[in-house]
Design a protein around this motif. Sequence first.
Motif, mmCIF file in Angstrom:
data_model
loop_
_atom_site.group_PDB
_atom_site.id
_atom_site.type_symbol
_atom_site.label_atom_id
_atom_site.label_comp_id
_atom_site.label_asym_id
_atom_site.label_seq_id
_atom_site.Cartn_x
_atom_site.Cartn_y
_atom_site.Cartn_z
ATOM 1 N N ALA A 8 -41.952 -30.433 -37.755
ATOM 2 C CA ALA A 8 -40.276 -30.961 -38.427
ATOM 3 C C ALA A 8 -39.893 -31.778 -37.871
ATOM 4 O O ALA A 8 -40.154 -32.787 -36.541
ATOM 5 C CB ALA A 8 -39.394 -30.001 -36.496
ATOM 6 N N ALA A 10 -37.323 -33.362 -39.911
ATOM 7 C CA ALA A 10 -35.389 -32.753 -41.138
ATOM 8 C C ALA A 10 -34.194 -33.969 -40.371
ATOM 9 O O ALA A 10 -33.482 -33.828 -40.502
ATOM 10 C CB ALA A 10 -35.094 -31.948 -41.229
ATOM 11 N N GLY A 11 -35.155 -33.933 -39.196
ATOM 12 C CA GLY A 11 -33.539 -34.760 -38.000
ATOM 13 C C GLY A 11 -33.428 -36.264 -38.298
ATOM 14 O O GLY A 11 -34.131 -36.978 -38.815
ATOM 15 N N LYS A 22 -35.806 -40.220 -39.005
ATOM 16 C CA LYS A 22 -36.632 -41.055 -37.691
ATOM 17 C C LYS A 22 -37.923 -40.969 -38.477
ATOM 18 O O LYS A 22 -39.001 -41.370 -37.896
ATOM 19 C CB LYS A 22 -37.062 -40.553 -36.302
ATOM 20 N N GLY A 74 -33.316 -27.747 -42.930
ATOM 21 C CA GLY A 74 -31.410 -27.475 -42.150
ATOM 22 C C GLY A 74 -31.439 -27.826 -41.409
ATOM 23 O O GLY A 74 -32.156 -29.415 -41.336
ATOM 24 N N PRO A 75 -29.923 -27.637 -41.173
ATOM 25 C CA PRO A 75 -29.055 -28.157 -40.173
ATOM 26 C C PRO A 75 -29.223 -28.908 -39.161
ATOM 27 O O PRO A 75 -29.030 -29.644 -38.015
ATOM 28 C CB PRO A 75 -27.523 -27.722 -40.798
ATOM 29 N N SER A 80 -35.105 -25.319 -39.414
ATOM 30 C CA SER A 80 -35.626 -26.000 -39.348
ATOM 31 C C SER A 80 -36.875 -25.597 -40.084
ATOM 32 O O SER A 80 -37.881 -25.539 -40.883
ATOM 33 C CB SER A 80 -36.139 -28.118 -39.625
ATOM 34 N N ALA A 100 -42.776 -34.467 -35.378
ATOM 35 C CA ALA A 100 -42.782 -35.558 -36.091
ATOM 36 C C ALA A 100 -42.287 -36.990 -35.059
ATOM 37 O O ALA A 100 -43.315 -37.908 -34.860
ATOM 38 C CB ALA A 100 -41.795 -35.877 -36.890
ATOM 39 N N ALA A 101 -41.428 -36.673 -34.102
ATOM 40 C CA ALA A 101 -41.458 -37.820 -33.082
ATOM 41 C C ALA A 101 -41.699 -37.707 -32.711
ATOM 42 O O ALA A 101 -41.486 -38.638 -31.241
ATOM 43 C CB ALA A 101 -39.310 -37.214 -32.608
ATOM 44 N N LYS A 204 -42.252 -37.967 -26.869
ATOM 45 C CA LYS A 204 -41.072 -38.225 -28.244
ATOM 46 C C LYS A 204 -40.174 -39.533 -28.069
ATOM 47 O O LYS A 204 -39.683 -40.466 -27.092
ATOM 48 C CB LYS A 204 -39.850 -36.682 -27.822
HETATM 49 O O1 C5P Z 1 -33.596 -34.464 -32.367
HETATM 50 P P1 C5P Z 1 -34.695 -34.007 -31.627
HETATM 51 O O2 C5P Z 1 -35.300 -35.274 -31.210
HETATM 52 O O3 C5P Z 1 -35.050 -33.491 -30.235
HETATM 53 O O4 C5P Z 1 -35.618 -33.438 -32.948
HETATM 54 C C1 C5P Z 1 -36.797 -32.891 -32.518
HETATM 55 C C2 C5P Z 1 -37.481 -32.794 -34.275
HETATM 56 O O5 C5P Z 1 -37.239 -31.720 -35.001
HETATM 57 C C3 C5P Z 1 -37.860 -34.313 -34.724
HETATM 58 O O6 C5P Z 1 -38.423 -34.282 -35.441
HETATM 59 C C4 C5P Z 1 -36.510 -33.985 -36.258
HETATM 60 O O7 C5P Z 1 -37.317 -34.542 -36.966
HETATM 61 C C5 C5P Z 1 -36.714 -32.259 -35.958
HETATM 62 N N1 C5P Z 1 -35.259 -31.743 -36.625
HETATM 63 C C6 C5P Z 1 -35.547 -31.308 -37.620
HETATM 64 N N2 C5P Z 1 -34.616 -30.646 -38.671
HETATM 65 C C7 C5P Z 1 -33.065 -30.839 -37.997
HETATM 66 C C8 C5P Z 1 -33.484 -31.626 -36.850
HETATM 67 C C9 C5P Z 1 -34.322 -32.307 -36.199
HETATM 68 O O8 C5P Z 1 -36.732 -30.954 -38.051
HETATM 69 N N3 C5P Z 1 -32.715 -30.594 -38.235
#
Ligand code: C5P
Length: 220
Positions: A8, A10-11, A22, A74-75, A80, A100-101, A204
């Motif tokens: 994941a 997409a954040g 990020k 996604g949002p 995602s 990914a974080a 993280k």
């Molecule tokens: O915001 P947070 O650090 O908890 O996000 C955890 C992971 O989810 C991150 O690697 C972020 O890229 C991913 N993510 C995502 N889609 C989103 C929000 C977060 O893939 N809409």
Amino acid sequence: MHAVGIVAAAGSGSRLGAELPKALVPLAGRPLVGWAVEALQAGGVDEVVVVVPPAERAAFAEALPPAVVLVDGGPSRTASVRAGLAAAGSAAGVVLVHDAARPLTPPAVVERVLTALADGAAAVVPVLPVVDTTVVVDGDGVVTGTLPRATLRRVQTPQGFDRATLVAAYARLADDADLTDDAAVVRAAGVSVATVEGDDRSAKVTVRHDLDLAELQVRR
Ligand code: C5P
């Protein structure tokens, strides 16, 4: 046991204060997402799907090896991962969902998750003990209770699942559901979630200080 990793990525990473998403922020000169993909591969994952911000797809394609499949996110994290799971394909016996974080997850953590799945767990998460006293506060920040620390755990990724179990759990979930991890998705469907030992190095990256610590870790 064919294992597919879903990263994941997409954040936006607004808490890191970076201009870039990020996952593209560099750690020792390489984007966080590249480290996360490599950690999964080093631990034994066969294929990797990375879920990216749609507007940044080209930058991710440039940052990652060509064998990595890119999917638009996604949002919410839940949306995602749902998109990543759809792209994982039915060849996968198990899927490992990773953030990914978390760039510096040791391969041994990935191996522990895969071993638990091979031993029959339908869902497994890496966890660490809680070392601080942990309290509950009200809306004014006043402490209203103390949680029993001995039974608490901090949950990391990659989280491992029997693919069909995770697909069925996501299918039951409301379209706009927004859960912070995938163990919560399968638990909502009544699936028991096993635990294996996590690792502090798998921390993280959320704020700038986390990135500074990760830089120190790779320099050692
Ligand atoms: O915001 P947070 O650090 O908890 O996000 C955890 C992971 O989810 C991150 O690697 C972020 O890229 C991913 N993510 C995502 N889609 C989103 C929000 C977060 O893939 N809409």
